[in-house]
Design an enzyme around this catalytic site. Structure first.
Site, PDB file in Angstrom:
ATOM      1  N   SER A  80     109.697 138.533  79.714  1.00 11.96           N
ATOM      2  CA  SER A  80     110.701 137.381  80.026  1.00 11.96           C
ATOM      3  C   SER A  80     111.118 137.072  81.326  1.00 11.96           C
ATOM      4  CB  SER A  80     112.175 138.089  79.294  1.00 11.96           C
ATOM      5  OG  SER A  80     113.374 137.186  79.771  1.00 11.96           O
ATOM      6  N   ASP A  89     107.543 133.289  73.174  1.00  7.26           N
ATOM      7  CA  ASP A  89     107.285 134.046  74.304  1.00  7.26           C
ATOM      8  C   ASP A  89     106.222 134.995  74.553  1.00  7.26           C
ATOM      9  OD1 ASP A  89     109.267 132.680  75.822  1.00  7.26           O
ATOM     10  OD2 ASP A  89     110.619 134.231  75.836  1.00  7.26           O
ATOM     11  N   THR A 139     119.539 129.733  77.963  1.00 11.83           N
ATOM     12  CA  THR A 139     119.879 130.900  78.258  1.00 11.83           C
ATOM     13  C   THR A 139     121.008 131.089  78.569  1.00 11.83           C
ATOM     14  OG1 THR A 139     117.321 131.517  78.404  1.00 11.83           O
ATOM     15  CG2 THR A 139     119.080 133.284  79.409  1.00 11.83           C
ATOM     16  N   GLY A 173     114.660 129.311  82.281  1.00 20.50           N
ATOM     17  CA  GLY A 173     113.244 129.505  81.901  1.00 20.50           C
ATOM     18  C   GLY A 173     112.468 130.198  83.236  1.00 20.50           C
TER      19      GLY A 173
END
Length: 566
Positions: free
Chosen positions: A433, A404, A362, A454
């Site tokens: 998330s 996810d 990310t 994460g």
């Protein structure tokens, strides 16, 4: 990593400055930071700069984010004092029912949940760029996207993390003709130092720049996306692609020891978890404690927040979340009362099952401009290079966000983690998330921070907030050593060098189990040597100076300041 502090004029000590002395931007790649400052120099504000930084990161960090993914954009509009979060999280396609991710024996099939077309949700990032430019920016979308289009066309040098990541994902990525066209050079995979050009992505960005939403979600790009997904064995519809919308959500806000904290609401789990942890910890004098006691109490706060994350959180449009209770000081007081100051609480005494995770690939950027506007944005394609699939002719690497979701409640996914009904997939639903873009503000300072990492994102932001409260500089906050506890597995994980031996022994004496780099005896995921890529900027009103911090763990990141007045 490069961090440059502002060399701004000193303000009067009698009253804090009304406006910052310029613009500070920190991101995971120098080219993206420079793109944002380029747009500022052309008369743009923080929101125009965010379009430039976000789109450029999608070009130069395909390992982490891009047009085929999504993200959260936390905004502060100085002229109105308004805070808002743009939720550009991906959504589940209509075809993605849980049974599609099971094998013939009824077990979760990770080859579908993390690879290829079935793993991909409908992208949200292009819609967010249009929203930012049209509703909050000053410049045309075409102008703010120009740096990303130029860099995609002209190319940039491949860096080590990008090349190594491709090597790890090569087998899956080279299944798809569109991906092979982008990442192979005469049959050879990209290598560090190659000039990486993406003319098809430049064309896709140009269509977005010229036609706005319709340049991605309809027309030429949409037809190519739908064809690429279908040819690879998946199923999207033109209607669900065309109907994607970002959502504006009210951020979570609370106070911590004189700081106003503004952070991400669901479907991010980060804001609620931060509120729980910090409001538990505000009852202690952390600054006066030795490292063992401070770590113990911080871990116990982490443990309780991550337990609640598992059972209560999901997409608020599909799941009833007791948010008012979870973020209240009374609830935190009750949780604090369950903490033994001298002994670890075994996680099996806090009933439940392991928390869902999000992988580490990310990216985050932080911006403060000369008007006082602020942007904290965290964006992703989920796992390393997302699904691996680029629909032919688009240059768009699709995400693998379906992993996810809790695709089979109570059953571990490819990473050994579980989820439940609150995070089960449904058409149009957004997966839970950990992305946690955050603002901090008190009478003297304003800061923006966030990180990839994460499930560790939330605890890294927590440690960053505590670092600012301790009086650290932006660069010191970005460099802080990191540790983490997520309820289950019942382990403290830590980077190399975070704890000395005396602290390790003290924590173990309290009943904590530690998972340190190189330690393979304990359970869990294993602890890597370094985590995250925290990017932060700070405005000190008393001295009227701007500074930035870019994580030293990432050699290509940059925090830069451009002097100037609004």
């Amino acid at each position: 990593m490069l961090a440059v502090a502002a060399s701004a004029q000193q303000a009067s000590t009698a009253a804090p400055a009304a406006h910052p002395p310029g613009t500070a931007i920190a991101s995971g790649h120098r080219l993206a930071t420079e793109a944002g400052l380029e747009i500022i120099a052309q008369g743009g504000n923080a929101f125009d700069a965010a379009v430039a930084v976000s789109s450029t990161l999608g070009v130069v960090e395909p390992i982490s984010s891009g047009l085929g993914g999504g993200g959260f954009f936390l905004l502060h509009q100085a002229s109105t004092g308004r805070d808002v979060m743009i939720d550009a999280r991906e959504t589940a396609p209509e075809s993605a029912s849980p049974d599609k991710f099971l094998d013939k024996a009824g077990k979760l099939d990770p080859s579908r949940s993390i690879n290829g077309p079935w793993s991909a949700g409908i992208p949200g990032l292009p819609a967010a760029l249009v929203e930012l430019a049209g509703k909050y920016g000053r410049l045309p979308l075409k102008q703010s996207l120009a740096p990303a289009i130029r860099i995609a066309s002209e190319g940039f040098p491949v860096y080590e993390r990008m090349a190594k990541g491709y090597a790890l994902r090569r087998e899956e990525m080279e299944k798809y003709p569109g991906t092979r066209e982008v990442y192979l050079r005469n049959g050879r995979p990209i290598q560090t130092g190659d000039i990486f050009r993406q003319p098809e992505l430049a064309h896709t960005l140009t269509l977005l720049a010229e036609h706005g939403r319709d340049g991605f979600y309809k027309g030429e790009t949409a037809r190519k996306l739908l064809a690429g997904v279908k040819q690879s064995g998946g199923k999207w519809t033109a209607a669900e692609l065309a109907s994607y919308q970002v959502k504006e959500r009210a951020p979570i806000q609370f106070d911590y020891k004189g700081w106003k904290i503004t952070t991400a609401p669901p479907p991010s789990s980060g804001g609620i978890a931060l509120a729980e942890m910090l409001q538990i910890l505000e009852g202690y004098d952390l600054k006066g404690m030795d490292p063992v006691q401070r770590t113990h109490l911080t871990v116990e706060a982490m443990r309780r927040a991550y337990r609640d994350r598992t059972f209560f959180l999901g997409d608020p449009d599909f799941t009833t979340i007791p948010q008012k209770v979870l973020v209240s000081k009374d609830y935190a007081l009750g949780l604090r009362s369950t903490i033994n100051p001298e002994k670890a609480t075994p996680s099996d005494l806090l009933s439940g099952n392991p928390t869902p995770l999000e992988d580490e690939e990310t990216t985050h950027f932080s911006i403060i401009d000369a008007e006082g506007n602020r942007v904290g944005a965290t964006q992703t394609v989920n796992l390393l290079y997302g699904s691996g699939l680029i629909p032919k002719g688009t240059g768009v690497l699709l995400n693998d966000e379906m992993d996810d979701f809790a695709l089979k409640p109570g059953t571990p996914n490819a990473f050994g983690v579980m989820g439940y009904e609150a995070n089960a997939p449904k058409p149009g639903k957004r997966p839970l998330s950990s992305m946690t873009p955050t603002f901090m503000e008190n009478a003297d300072k304003s800061a923006v921070l966030g990180t990839p990492g994460g499930s560790r994102i939330i605890t890294m932001v927590l440690l960053g907030i505590l670092g600012y409260d301790d009086g650290l500089t932006a660069q010191q906050v970005a460099a802080l050593p990191r540790y983490h506890h997520q309820w289950l597995p019942d382990l403290i994980e830590a980077e190399s060098g975070t704890f000395d031996q005396a602290t390790v022994r003290g924590l173990e004496a309290m009943g904590h189990k530690l998972k340190l780099p190189g330690d393979t005896a304990a359970g869990g995921r294993g602890s890597s040597h370094v985590w995250g890529n925290l990017q932060t900027v700070e405005w000190d009103r008393k001295t009227n100076t701007l500074s930035g911090g870019s994580d030293p763990r990432n050699p290509v990141g940059a925090a830069l300041v451009r002097p100037g007045t609004p």
